[in-house]
Design a protein around this motif. Structure first.
Motif, mmCIF file in Angstrom:
data_model
loop_
_atom_site.group_PDB
_atom_site.id
_atom_site.type_symbol
_atom_site.label_atom_id
_atom_site.label_comp_id
_atom_site.label_asym_id
_atom_site.label_seq_id
_atom_site.Cartn_x
_atom_site.Cartn_y
_atom_site.Cartn_z
ATOM 1 N N PHE A 61 -0.750 1.001 9.363
ATOM 2 C CA PHE A 61 -0.953 0.465 8.021
ATOM 3 C C PHE A 61 -1.935 -0.697 8.151
ATOM 4 O O PHE A 61 -1.661 -1.684 8.833
ATOM 5 C CB PHE A 61 0.351 -0.025 7.386
ATOM 6 N N GLU A 63 -4.067 -3.516 6.226
ATOM 7 C CA GLU A 63 -4.247 -4.235 4.968
ATOM 8 C C GLU A 63 -5.723 -4.366 4.612
ATOM 9 O O GLU A 63 -6.098 -4.241 3.450
ATOM 10 C CB GLU A 63 -3.618 -5.631 5.053
ATOM 11 N N CYS A 148 -3.916 2.935 0.373
ATOM 12 C CA CYS A 148 -2.796 2.100 -0.081
ATOM 13 C C CYS A 148 -3.288 0.660 -0.191
ATOM 14 O O CYS A 148 -3.610 0.028 0.817
ATOM 15 C CB CYS A 148 -1.620 2.190 0.893
ATOM 16 N N ALA A 150 -2.971 -3.077 -0.385
ATOM 17 C CA ALA A 150 -1.939 -4.004 0.086
ATOM 18 C C ALA A 150 -1.813 -5.204 -0.845
ATOM 19 O O ALA A 150 -2.802 -5.698 -1.380
ATOM 20 C CB ALA A 150 -2.261 -4.476 1.500
ATOM 21 N N VAL A 152 -0.904 -8.834 -0.386
ATOM 22 C CA VAL A 152 -0.743 -9.800 0.708
ATOM 23 C C VAL A 152 -0.382 -11.189 0.187
ATOM 24 O O VAL A 152 -0.614 -12.184 0.870
ATOM 25 C CB VAL A 152 -2.028 -9.872 1.552
ATOM 26 N N TYR A 155 2.006 -12.802 2.603
ATOM 27 C CA TYR A 155 1.689 -12.610 4.009
ATOM 28 C C TYR A 155 1.985 -13.908 4.801
ATOM 29 O O TYR A 155 1.639 -14.993 4.347
ATOM 30 C CB TYR A 155 0.202 -12.258 4.140
ATOM 31 N N ASP A 158 5.369 -10.377 3.807
ATOM 32 C CA ASP A 158 5.091 -9.463 2.705
ATOM 33 C C ASP A 158 5.897 -8.172 2.815
ATOM 34 O O ASP A 158 6.382 -7.796 3.884
ATOM 35 C CB ASP A 158 3.596 -9.149 2.638
ATOM 36 N N GLN A 160 5.455 -4.104 1.470
ATOM 37 C CA GLN A 160 4.451 -3.175 0.970
ATOM 38 C C GLN A 160 5.103 -1.886 0.472
ATOM 39 O O GLN A 160 6.123 -1.451 1.008
ATOM 40 C CB GLN A 160 3.431 -2.850 2.066
ATOM 41 N N CYS A 162 3.790 2.024 -0.474
ATOM 42 C CA CYS A 162 2.681 2.973 -0.425
ATOM 43 C C CYS A 162 3.171 4.359 -0.813
ATOM 44 O O CYS A 162 4.305 4.738 -0.500
ATOM 45 C CB CYS A 162 2.070 3.025 0.974
ATOM 46 N N TRP A 196 6.217 -2.857 11.520
ATOM 47 C CA TRP A 196 6.787 -2.672 10.190
ATOM 48 C C TRP A 196 8.176 -2.068 10.275
ATOM 49 O O TRP A 196 8.441 -1.207 11.108
ATOM 50 C CB TRP A 196 5.894 -1.766 9.339
ATOM 51 N N ARG A 223 7.230 -6.425 6.782
ATOM 52 C CA ARG A 223 6.628 -6.794 8.061
ATOM 53 C C ARG A 223 7.648 -7.486 8.967
ATOM 54 O O ARG A 223 8.445 -8.310 8.517
ATOM 55 C CB ARG A 223 5.443 -7.734 7.809
#
Length: 402
Positions: A61, A63, A148, A150, A152, A155, A158, A160, A162, A196, A223
């Motif tokens: 993945f 970002e 996807c 992101a 952030v 961050y 974060d 996510q 998708c 992740w 994350r």
């Protein structure tokens, strides 16, 4: 052992099919078979297609690139009346066989939001299993990639979400009716990702406004932050407060300006590293960590200006009279908190007596030098910038975890 098998087969009447019988079955099934026409004897009714997805691993993945890649396998099941046979005509126990993907009709799914070029699900060299009642099962494994965007904002804390979207071009919902075998992914073969953690998966089928059905594979992940806390956030916070020592560094060392600029450059390096990892777009939001580092740089620049101003106070000639405003400032923030040694007049054969007194703030009896102004300025800057850094860090973490 082989003799026993023949004995039981001869006297117990066990039937088994041969390769010639399976070859004949394939010839009979595929003779006149048109793979470009969908199954269904009643053309007014759609083909019922059951779909599922097995996730093996979350490969990537990104970002900055807006890309998600997963390794897994779809599962499709449907019935084709043209592939029905009587096992009794082929050895009595030929209930299942395997056919090539390219020899029969199979659902041609394509990615609706591909990251790179468009490609269908499955390859021509793959196989499908066919039951004697016409039931087919197809499980194409592959690396599935999609776009996807992101978010952030928080961050590196974060989360996510998708979605990978697939549909069959040319077929509408009254031609093929897709149903989900399960509302989530099959995670039996899943291998954990080091970066992740998958919180939730969703497998759903929805009908678009154009009356074609779309399979949606949705992954919600967060994350793993241990690496970022140890390798990013803690060094940034420590560098913030290391900058404060510039006001405790002796002026005589001549390293004040160099020290503050060095720490400021370190903060700029971390800002550059973070910007390389994050997407350039500003929607939905820019990372709060970027704002924090920007404020850190502003505070660091303020420290450099404060150090330069303080150095001018320290190195100014005492022949220049200190303005009354700076004298009051010095009495308020430096002399009022510093014991002053006032020597009494010494008479012969008398012991010297030294008293430690705190002079009155408004007293003019104590001469104030530019060196005292510089020390007072340092005493004000140290708690001022300390509170600024504390507020910046507190606001950042409250916003992140709110």
């Amino acid at each position: 052992m082989l003799g026993k098998v023949w004995f039981f087969s001869l006297f117990l009447g066990i039937e088994c099919y041969t390769i010639a019988q399976e070859t004949l079955l394939h010839q009979n099934l595929l003779n006149g078979y048109n793979k470009r026409i969908r199954p269904g004897a009643d053309r007014t009714r759609p083909v019922n297609l059951e779909a599922s997805f097995t996730l093996v691993t979350l490969k990537e993945f990104s970002e900055s690139d807006g890309k998600i890649a997963v390794v897994g396998a779809f599962g499709f099941s449907w019935r084709d009346e043209r592939l029905v046979w009587d096992p009794a005509s082929y050895g009595g126990d030929l209930y299942r066989t395997i056919v090539y993907f390219e020899d029969i009709w199979v659902p041609q799914f394509v990615n609706l939001n591909p990251y790179d070029k468009l490609k269908r699900v499955g390859l021509d060299e793959m196989y499908c299993t066919v039951e004697d009642n016409g039931e087919l099962n197809f499980h194409p494994p592959d690396l599935y990639e999609s776009t996807c965007d992101a978010d952030v904002t928080h961050y590196p804390f974060d989360e996510q979400k998708c979605s990978l979207l697939y549909y069959i071009p040319g077929y509408y919902s009254n031609d093929i009716n897709i149903t989900a075998a399960s509302s989530a992914f099959n995670m039996e073969l899943y291998e954990k990702n080091g970066l992740w953690e998958i919180l939730k998966t969703s497998f759903s089928v929805k009908t678009s406004a154009k009356n074609f059905q779309i399979i949606s594979l949705t992954i919600v992940m967060t994350r793993r932050t241990a690496y970022y806390i140890a390798g990013l956030l803690l060094p940034i916070v420590l560098m913030n407060f290391i900058q404060l020592f510039v006001f405790l560094l002796p002026v005589e060392s001549g390293e004040r300006v160099g020290f503050s600029i060095t720490v400021l450059l370190a903060v700029a390096v971390f800002l550059t590293i973070i910007q390389e990892k994050l997407p350039e777009a500003s929607e939905p939001n820019v990372s709060l960590l970027t704002y924090k580092l920007l404020v850190d740089m502003i505070i660091g620049c303020g420290m450099i200006f404060a150090v330069i101003i303080g150095m001018r106070f320290y190195h100014r000639s005492d022949d220049i009279r200190v303005p009354w405003i700076l004298r009051g400032f010095t009495r308020c923030f430096y002399l009022c908190c510093t014991p002053i040694n006032l020597k009494q007049s010494i008479k012969p054969d008398e012991v010297v007596e030294i008293k430690h007194e705190k002079p009155s703030i408004g007293s003019d009896e104590i001469p104030i030098k530019w060196n005292d102004v510089g020390k007072a300025f340092d005493r004000v800057c140290l708690p001022l910038f300390f509170l600024s850094l504390v507020m910046n860090n507190v606001v950042y973490f409250i916003t992140i975890f709110a």
